[in-house]
Every structure is written in structure tokens, then in C-alpha cells.
Enzyme design. Structure first.
Site, short mmCIF file in Angstrom:
data_model
loop_
_atom_site.label_atom_id
_atom_site.label_comp_id
_atom_site.label_asym_id
_atom_site.label_seq_id
_atom_site.Cartn_x
_atom_site.Cartn_y
_atom_site.Cartn_z
N LYS A 114 -1.04 -9.06 11.50
CA LYS A 114 -0.59 -7.81 12.12
C LYS A 114 0.44 -8.07 13.23
CE LYS A 114 -4.28 -4.76 10.73
NZ LYS A 114 -5.36 -3.86 11.05
N LYS A 197 -3.72 -8.04 -0.08
CA LYS A 197 -4.89 -7.16 -0.13
C LYS A 197 -4.44 -5.69 -0.19
CE LYS A 197 -7.16 -5.91 3.52
NZ LYS A 197 -8.11 -5.28 4.44
N LYS A 200 -4.65 0.15 3.65
CA LYS A 200 -4.29 1.55 3.91
C LYS A 200 -3.06 1.69 4.79
CE LYS A 200 -8.42 2.13 6.71
NZ LYS A 200 -8.39 1.08 7.72
N1 AQP Z 1 -8.65 -4.21 -0.45
C1 AQP Z 1 -9.93 -4.30 -0.11
N2 AQP Z 1 -10.82 -4.84 -0.97
C2 AQP Z 1 -12.14 -4.93 -0.64
N3 AQP Z 1 -12.63 -4.52 0.56
C3 AQP Z 1 -11.77 -3.98 1.44
N4 AQP Z 1 -11.92 -3.50 2.68
C4 AQP Z 1 -10.73 -3.05 3.15
N5 AQP Z 1 -9.77 -3.25 2.23
C5 AQP Z 1 -10.38 -3.84 1.16
C6 AQP Z 1 -13.19 -3.49 3.40
O1 AQP Z 1 -13.41 -2.20 3.95
C7 AQP Z 1 -14.08 -2.33 5.20
C8 AQP Z 1 -13.38 -1.53 6.26
O2 AQP Z 1 -12.06 -1.95 6.45
P1 AQP Z 1 -11.20 -1.41 7.66
O3 AQP Z 1 -10.47 -0.20 7.29
O4 AQP Z 1 -12.02 -1.28 8.87
O5 AQP Z 1 -10.18 -2.52 7.93
P2 AQP Z 1 -9.25 -3.31 7.01
O6 AQP Z 1 -10.01 -4.38 6.31
O7 AQP Z 1 -8.16 -3.79 7.92
O8 AQP Z 1 -8.69 -2.26 5.93
P3 AQP Z 1 -7.19 -1.98 5.56
O9 AQP Z 1 -7.10 -1.03 4.45
O10 AQP Z 1 -6.45 -3.28 5.38
O11 AQP Z 1 -6.74 -1.24 6.84
P4 AQP Z 1 -5.52 -1.49 7.77
O12 AQP Z 1 -4.36 -1.43 6.86
O13 AQP Z 1 -5.64 -0.34 8.72
O14 AQP Z 1 -5.71 -2.83 8.42
C9 AQP Z 1 -14.15 -3.83 5.53
O15 AQP Z 1 -15.43 -4.31 5.19
C10 AQP Z 1 -13.10 -4.40 4.63
O16 AQP Z 1 -13.39 -5.75 4.31
#
Ligand code: AQP
Length: 331
Positions: A114, A197, A200
Site C-alpha cells: 500500500k 489478489k 476491493k
Molecule cells: N481476494 C481474496 N481472497 C480471499 N480472501 C480475501 N479477503 C480479502 N480479499 C480476499 C479476506 O477478507 C477478509 C477481510 O478483508 P479486508 O477487507 O479487511 O481487507 P483486505 O484483505 O485488504 O481486502 P481487500 O479487498 O484487498 O481490501 P483493500 O483493497 O481495501 O485492501 C480478510 O480475512 C481477507 O483475508
């Protein structure tokens, strides 16, 4: 029945939820709530480690609670609450910050990813300290296991390290938590780049299937998802990462084993496989969307669940925090 064991997990209201959150997090939580004392948080204080629009943040926070409920998390069995409603989290986080090595935070993969997209002078300290707040979230509830996707493993390891360090310096206060990572579906990849990955915050909306996407958008995104060279539909993560990802998603939606899907599409092309996957995804997401829309009509009911949730959460967390404060010598 592991009735004495506790799980804790959460999702940040930093964007629209996608199928990675459903398969990597919520769907597992629903199954786990029957085995564990379960605590599911909406981690809004984590979301503000990168800039958020205040109105959107408020709306998304409530939305995530609605998705938890739509996915099947039962507020009679699980505690659901908003992180910023319980100030014990930030208070313990400050205490843990004083024993967290700066170098460990700098080495965190998510911080590196990030912050690499920002100018050095603009990197907020909160982005660096995020894993310490996550450690506080987990440790406050004497958590045994943290069900997360693969990307969060490093952060749970830090929570364990901090618990051990605090316990050895001040006396046993926290349980040492373990990550609970399911073997399959813990890392759903981007539809546009299978080496990344599904996320969002990805600016390319075609890279993820949002839980609220319209049927035509779901089908369209799968249709234009990148594929690999060759024609066969076989699971080979190294040579065919894009097809391996689509096969994983197919398997998660349909409940079919990968080998059975490979057999089904043996002499068929990518086009037919993707068309079927689009239809299966739509059929699976539609009932979930209906439940979410019904909850959206009654936000007061959801707010009440969150109000009750934080009361139950606080009953547990306040004891741990009081113990930690006493042990470190606060008057
Ligand atoms: N692509 C993924 N595959 C499997 N698990 C996922 N998780 C997120 N993306 C995937 C799991 O969802 C939970 C919550 O995630 P989060 O939103 O708190 O944070 P994150 O992992 O940072 O999700 P994003 O989509 O990548 O969000 P941004 O873009 O905002 O950083 C966690 O258990 C995560 O592992």
C-alpha cells in the site's frame, strides 16, 4: 463442540465487498459460528488508514453488517459490532504500540504494497501501525483462532508475537492466537491479473465480482476475464494461473470438485466454461443479494443488532484491557 474457544475476525468498510470476502471470510464464519464463540467486527478504524469519504464510510459500515447477516451470521449466536464503537481497541492498541518493533511493521507485506503506491511524505503513520491495532482487536477477546484469508497471515503472526512478548514481560494476560486459513479459497485472484489478489480497492472494476453486481455485469466480467495460452481447462497454478483461479471460483460456487469440473470441460472451450461459470455465479449471488436488499430496507433493525453487539463485546474486552493496564503499572 469447541464451546470454550473463541474466534475473532473482521472486514474493513473500505470499498464494495467482492466474492473474495464471501469465500475467503464470511462463508467460513457462518460455518464456524456453530463451533466457536464467534466475534465478527466491522473494522472502520482500519479503513481510515487510507483516505475515506466520511459519508461513504458510514454507509459502508452499515452495509457490511448487512452482508454479514445476509451471508448467514446469526446475531443470536455471534457477536457483531463496529470497531469504533468500542474504544478498548484503540486503547489497547496504544499499549501494544509501545512493545511493537518499528522494523517489524515496516516489513509487513501489506504495508509495503500500500505504501509503495504513495509518496513517502504522504504515508500516514496509521498505515504502518495498522497491524498493532489488529493485534489489539484479536487479543482483547482472548481469541484462540482468527479465520482470515492468506493475505492476513502475517498480521496474525504479529498478534501472536506481541501476546508472547507482553506475557513474558508483564505476566500472562493474553491468549496467543492462531490463524485459521482454509485450504481452498483463501486467496481469490484478480480476474484481470491472476498474479494479484482480488481487491476491493482495485481501480479496475472488472478485476472483481462485487457481491452486489448485476447479473449482466457478473456474466460480462467473467466473459472478459483474462485466460492463459492454450485451450485446455486444467488446474495448473504455475502454468495456467488465470484458469486455475476461474476453476477455483467455479468450484466454490458450484460445490463441485476441481477434477470433476476439468472432466466436464475436457473437450470444451474457454467460452462455454466461462458462460456456465457466469450463470452459476449469478444463481448463487442472487439469493444473497435479495437478503441484503431486504435488510437495506430496515437499517434500524441492523443498527439495533450492532448496539447489542458492542455491549456483549465490551463485556469481554473491558476485562482484558483492565488486566493489561493493571499489569503495566497504570494507577
Ligand atoms: N481476494 C481474496 N481472497 C480471499 N480472501 C480475501 N479477503 C480479502 N480479499 C480476499 C479476506 O477478507 C477478509 C477481510 O478483508 P479486508 O477487507 O479487511 O481487507 P483486505 O484483505 O485488504 O481486502 P481487500 O479487498 O484487498 O481490501 P483493500 O483493497 O481495501 O485492501 C480478510 O480475512 C481477507 O483475508
Amino acid at each position: 463442540m469447541k464451546s470454550q474457544q473463541t474466534i475473532f475476525s473482521g472486514i474493513q468498510p473500505s470499498g464494495d465487498l467482492h466474492i473474495g470476502h464471501y469465500f475467503g471470510a464470511m462463508k467460513n464464519w457462518v460455518a464456524l459460528q456453530n463451533q466457536y464463540r464467534s466475534i465478527f467486527c466491522i473494522v472502520d478504524e482500519h479503513a481510515i488508514t487510507v483516505p475515506q469519504d466520511p459519508e461513504k464510510l458510514r454507509e459502508r459500515t452499515l452495509d457490511i453488517a448487512m452482508w454479514y447477516l445476509a451471508a448467514g451470521i446469526d446475531p443470536k449466536r455471534s457477536i457483531i459490532f463496529v470497531q469504533s464503537h468500542n474504544s478498548d481497541h484503540t486503547e489497547l492498541s496504544w499499549i501494544l504500540n509501545t512493545i511493537t518493533p518499528f522494523g517489524e511493521l515496516e516489513r509487513m507485506t501489506q504495508f509495503k504494497d500500500k505504501s509503495s503506491k504513495m509518496k513517502k511524505a504522504g504515508i500516514p503513520a496509521g498505515l504502518l501501525n495498522y497491524p498493532t491495532l489488529m493485534a489489539a482487536d484479536i487479543l482483547l477477546y482472548q481469541t484462540d483462532a482468527v479465520p482470515v484469508g492468506e493475505d492476513q497471515k502475517q498480521h496474525v503472526e504479529l498478534a501472536r508475537t506481541l501476546a508472547r512478548k507482553f506475557n513474558s514481560r508483564f505476566g500472562v494476560t493474553f491468549k496467543e492466537p492462531k490463524e485459521l486459513i482454509q485450504k481452498f479459497g483463501s486467496r481469490i485472484m484478480s480476474l484481470q491479473d491472476p498474479t494479484k489478489k482480488m481487491s476491493k480497492s482495485d481501480e479496475n472494476k472488472n478485476s472483481y465480482i462485487g457481491l452486489l453486481d448485476a447479473p449482466d455485469d457478473i456474466r460480462g466480467k467473467i466473459k472478459i476475464a483474462v485466460t492463459d495460452s492454450g485451450k485446455e481447462i486444467i488446474f495448473n497454478q504455475e502454468k495456467k494461473p488465470a484458469i486455475a483461479n476461474l476453476l477455483t471460483i467455479f468450484s466454490l460456487f458450484s460445490g463441485l470438485q476441481i477434477k470433476d469440473i476439468e472432466k466436464k470441460y475436457k473437450r470444451k472451450g474457454y467460452g462455454e466454461f466461462k458462460k456456465d461459470l457466469g450463470n452459476i455465479a449469478v444463481a448463487h449471488l442472487e439469493p444473497l443479494q435479495q437478503k441484503y436488499r431486504a435488510l437495506k430496507k430496515n437499517p434500524e433493525q441492523v443498527k439495533e443488532i450492532l448496539r447489542e453487539g458492542v455491549k456483549s463485546a465490551k463485556q469481554i474486552s473491558s476485562k482484558t484491557l483492565a488486566d493489561a493496564k493493571q499489569k503495566i503499572g497504570f494507577l
